[in-house]
Write an enzyme that holds these catalytic residues in place. Structure first.
Site, mmCIF file in Angstrom:
data_model
loop_
_atom_site.group_PDB
_atom_site.id
_atom_site.type_symbol
_atom_site.label_atom_id
_atom_site.label_comp_id
_atom_site.label_asym_id
_atom_site.label_seq_id
_atom_site.Cartn_x
_atom_site.Cartn_y
_atom_site.Cartn_z
ATOM 1 N N TYR A 140 -1.284 -0.728 10.389
ATOM 2 C CA TYR A 140 -1.429 -0.983 8.951
ATOM 3 C C TYR A 140 -0.246 -0.407 8.176
ATOM 4 O O TYR A 140 0.352 -1.096 7.349
ATOM 5 C CB TYR A 140 -2.738 -0.373 8.458
ATOM 6 C CG TYR A 140 -3.010 -0.612 6.993
ATOM 7 C CD1 TYR A 140 -3.440 -1.851 6.548
ATOM 8 C CD2 TYR A 140 -2.831 0.408 6.058
ATOM 9 C CE1 TYR A 140 -3.692 -2.079 5.202
ATOM 10 C CE2 TYR A 140 -3.080 0.193 4.713
ATOM 11 C CZ TYR A 140 -3.510 -1.048 4.286
ATOM 12 O OH TYR A 140 -3.745 -1.266 2.954
ATOM 13 N N SER A 144 0.865 -1.187 0.000
ATOM 14 C CA SER A 144 0.000 0.000 0.000
ATOM 15 C C SER A 144 0.893 1.226 0.000
ATOM 16 O O SER A 144 2.025 1.174 0.496
ATOM 17 C CB SER A 144 -0.890 0.017 1.250
ATOM 18 O OG SER A 144 -1.527 1.274 1.410
#
Length: 263
Positions: free
Chosen positions: A166, A150
């Site tokens: 995350y 990501s």
């Protein structure tokens, strides 16, 4: 003879295992690989979601099957590898996509939430890559591993984006990709990562509702969010012979957000 571009992107005769494949980015990638000719094994935790996703793929003329497994659990990963190799034969393409996110201020972030994110987003990628690599790719000296990271793994967030675990996990995925590519290049295995920007999904629904689509899209030079087609080309490049001389790389698919923010 030099192959044509169509031949380089052709995946006929190859088998792909896609984790977190029952919806969202994983299902989009499964469609891309299947449309290029690959046989698809999908996995996620819920059988009913997998049945629906496989029916969708099969309706598009794609040879697709499923196995329910939790990629945060070592025993499930071993079962997934066993059953995939038994039912499909060797795996040519592994897409590590299953993931979790958790929003909480760093000072109050629950340890169990941190462990949940790390176990699935990092440990799970390692364990499944190890199983498929050792049992299918290394013996044949060929394979493609595509890790879904990501742009959150490229740096920090504004103060209102409290996703420390995350971000950390996706930064680890990028480094894992580079390190594994360095080790396994001698076996003819290419390992690369895709870093999506913001794509509407069940996992991002809360952020979308809180900040709004227009505000999120305004951060991107292209002034839009990712859609149901935007990962297909990159996934196929990394999975096919068109990308056979690319390894240890990450590519942001984010409408230009990371170009502006630096990650």
């Amino acid at each position: 003879m030099t192959r044509t571009i169509q031949q380089l992107f052709d995946l006929k005769g190859r088998t792909a295992l896609v984790t977190g494949g029952s919806r969202g980015l994983g299902l989009q990638i499964a469609h891309a690989l299947g449309e290029a000719g690959a046989r698809i094994m999908l996995t996620s935790r819920k059988a009913e979601d997998l049945e629906e996703a496989v029916a969708d793929l099969q309706a598009a003329g794609i040879d697709a099957r499923w196995i329910a497994a939790d990629c945060a659990r070592e025993e499930d990963i071993r079962k997934l590898a066993d059953q995939t190799l038994e039912r499909m034969g060797d795996v040519d393409i592994l897409v590590n996509n299953a993931g979790a996110a958790w929003g909480a201020p760093a000072e109050d972030h629950p340890l169990e939430a941190w462990d949940k994110v790390m176990n699935l987003n990092v440990r799970g990628y390692f364990l499944l890559s190890q199983q498929i690599g050792k049992r299918s790719m290394i013996p044949r000296k060929t394979g493609r591993i595509v890790n879904i990271a990501s742009i959150a793994g490229l740096g920090g967030n504004p103060a209102d984006m409290t996703t420390l675990a995350y971000n950390t996990s996706k930064g680890a995925v990028i480094t894992f990709t580079q390190a594994l590519a360095g080790e396994w290049g001698r076996y003819g295995i290419n390992v690369n990562a895709i870093c999506p920007g913001f794509f509407p999904s069940k996992m991002t629904q809360g952020t979308l509702e809180r900040l709004g689509e227009d505000k999120l899209a305004a951060h991107a030079p292209l002034r839009r969010l990712g859609d149901d087609e935007d990962l297909k080309g990159t996934a196929l490049l990394f999975a096919s012979d068109a990308g056979k001389h690319i390894t240890g790389q990450w590519l942001a698919v984010d409408g230009g957000v990371s170009m502006i923010t630096g990650g």
